[in-house]
Write an enzyme that holds these catalytic residues in place. Structure first.
Site, PDB file in Angstrom:
ATOM      1  N   HIS A  46       0.835  -1.219   0.000  1.00 37.31           N
ATOM      2  CA  HIS A  46       0.000   0.000   0.000  1.00 37.31           C
ATOM      3  C   HIS A  46       0.863   1.260   0.000  1.00 37.31           C
ATOM      4  O   HIS A  46       0.488   2.261   0.606  1.00 37.31           O
ATOM      5  CB  HIS A  46      -0.888   0.020   1.249  1.00 37.31           C
ATOM      6  CG  HIS A  46      -1.852  -1.122   1.347  1.00 37.31           C
ATOM      7  ND1 HIS A  46      -2.879  -1.336   0.446  1.00 37.31           N
ATOM      8  CD2 HIS A  46      -1.961  -2.112   2.252  1.00 37.31           C
ATOM      9  CE1 HIS A  46      -3.584  -2.407   0.809  1.00 37.31           C
ATOM     10  NE2 HIS A  46      -3.036  -2.899   1.889  1.00 37.31           N
ATOM     11  N   GLU A 150      -6.385 -12.425   6.266  1.00 33.28           N
ATOM     12  CA  GLU A 150      -7.043 -11.121   6.395  1.00 33.28           C
ATOM     13  C   GLU A 150      -8.321 -11.054   5.556  1.00 33.28           C
ATOM     14  O   GLU A 150      -8.709  -9.992   5.087  1.00 33.28           O
ATOM     15  CB  GLU A 150      -6.077  -9.980   6.049  1.00 33.28           C
ATOM     16  CG  GLU A 150      -5.358 -10.118   4.727  1.00 33.28           C
ATOM     17  CD  GLU A 150      -4.442  -8.929   4.424  1.00 33.28           C
ATOM     18  OE1 GLU A 150      -4.427  -7.935   5.153  1.00 33.28           O
ATOM     19  OE2 GLU A 150      -3.728  -9.019   3.409  1.00 33.28           O
ATOM     20  N   ASP A 176      -8.180  -5.417   6.910  1.00 35.47           N
ATOM     21  CA  ASP A 176      -8.807  -6.129   5.793  1.00 35.47           C
ATOM     22  C   ASP A 176      -9.791  -7.181   6.289  1.00 35.47           C
ATOM     23  O   ASP A 176     -10.822  -7.403   5.650  1.00 35.47           O
ATOM     24  CB  ASP A 176      -7.730  -6.784   4.917  1.00 35.47           C
ATOM     25  CG  ASP A 176      -7.231  -5.840   3.837  1.00 35.47           C
ATOM     26  OD1 ASP A 176      -8.075  -5.261   3.129  1.00 35.47           O
ATOM     27  OD2 ASP A 176      -6.013  -5.681   3.698  1.00 35.47           O
TER      28      ASP A 176
HETATM   29  C1  3PY Z   1      -4.503  -5.104   7.629  1.00 35.93           C
HETATM   30  O1  3PY Z   1      -4.832  -4.784   8.772  1.00 35.93           O
HETATM   31  O2  3PY Z   1      -5.319  -5.339   6.713  1.00 35.93           O
HETATM   32  C2  3PY Z   1      -3.101  -5.240   7.315  1.00 35.93           C
HETATM   33  O3  3PY Z   1      -2.772  -5.580   6.200  1.00 35.93           O
HETATM   34  C3  3PY Z   1      -2.124  -4.969   8.396  1.00 35.93           C
HETATM   35  O4  3PY Z   1      -0.817  -5.255   8.062  1.00 35.93           O
HETATM   36 MG    MG Z   2      -4.270  -5.837   4.802  1.00 36.48          MG
END
Ligand code: 3PY
Ligand code: MG
Length: 264
Positions: A46, A150, A176
């Site tokens: 990101h 995630e 996520d």
């Molecule tokens: C998230 O919280 O989605 C992440 O990718 C944290 O590293």
């Molecule tokens: Mg993430």
């Protein structure tokens, strides 16, 4: 050859706490290397970081005695190969949602006989202070392979994912994960669905001999997760620390605020 102390600690059942470098900058990488975190993950998912900057950051972090990790933009052979061949000591792969995706990570990140990592480059060996042949022979024992859980699909498939040989860590991305549940992204919440998912990942990790990890917002959350037995903990990020402190000063002096400040 240098070893990877973060991987050694985690494999020995100990905790290892680090943070994220979301701002692509070599000076910052040098400064953050001196703070005492065990590892720093250079963010390529990101962030606007280029491979050149990331690779320079890996070298600076490694030279300082800290451990350079890289989060790749996506689970592809090219991404994993390039960060490892340019000197990261480990790879963090986002959104691994199935057994096949986990197998693809191991195939790209481990040399034979575990995987099929392509052979080449010099910077990996240089960061481990060794020659190419020694690196080739020892890399599978030093490179940290971190899969991110995630997404609700990862939670559904977690036992199949974590039974893939060659994985070191399962690392929860809480933002996520919340988003995939239709919730507001957050590092933590009272959501029963989120908390059940976190518990399921922890229990599956323990059952499969995989290290449990999670990203948290601050020291208090980190301590709570450590007390629960989570081992690989990322606390916020460089940009999070900077914006938190700046907004605290602005608010304390009543200078006004332009809007919500990103935590991460
Ligand atoms: C998230 O919280 O989605 C992440 O990718 C944290 O590293
Ligand atoms: Mg993430």
């Amino acid at each position: 050859m240098k070893t990877n102390p973060a991987r050694a600690a985690l494999k020995a059942g100990k905790p290892s706490v680090g943070t994220w470098l979301a701002l692509p900058d070599t000076t910052l990488a040098g400064l953050m290397s001196s703070t005492g975190f065990a590892w720093l993950t250079v963010e390529l998912e990101h962030s606007p970081a280029s491979m050149e900057t990331a690779s320079a950051c890996f070298a600076i972090i490694a030279a300082s005695g800290c451990v350079p990790l890289a989060r790749v933009p996506w689970n592809t052979v090219e991404n994993i190969k390039r960060v490892l061949d340019t000197g990261a000591f480990g790879v963090v792969v986002p959104m691994v949602n199935s057994r096949a995706e986990a197998e693809a990570v191991v195939k790209a990140a481990r040399y034979r006989p575990i995987g099929e990592r392509s052979v080449g480059g010099q910077l990996h060996a240089a960061n481990f202070a060794t020659d190419f042949t020694t690196y080739y022979q020892k890399a599978n024992d030093e490179i940290l392979v971190v899969l991110m859980a995630e997404h609700v699909d990862a939670i559904a498939n977690i036992d199949e994912i974590l039974s893939v040989p060659g994985i070191d860590v399962v690392f929860i991305g809480p933002n996520d994960l919340h988003a995939s549940m239709g919730l507001i992204p957050a590092f933590d919440s009272d959501s029963p669905e989120f908390n059940a998912a976190v518990k399921k990942v922890f229990e599956s990790a323990k059952a499969h001999g995989v290290v449990p990890g999670i990203h948290v917002a601050d020291a208090a959350q980190a301590q709570r997760r450590l007390d629960e037995g989570w081992q690989m903990i990322a606390v916020a990020s460089d940009v999070g620390y900077m914006l938190d402190k700046a907004s605290e000063v602005v608010n304390t002096l009543g200078l006004g605020q332009r809007g919500p400040i990103a935590k991460y």
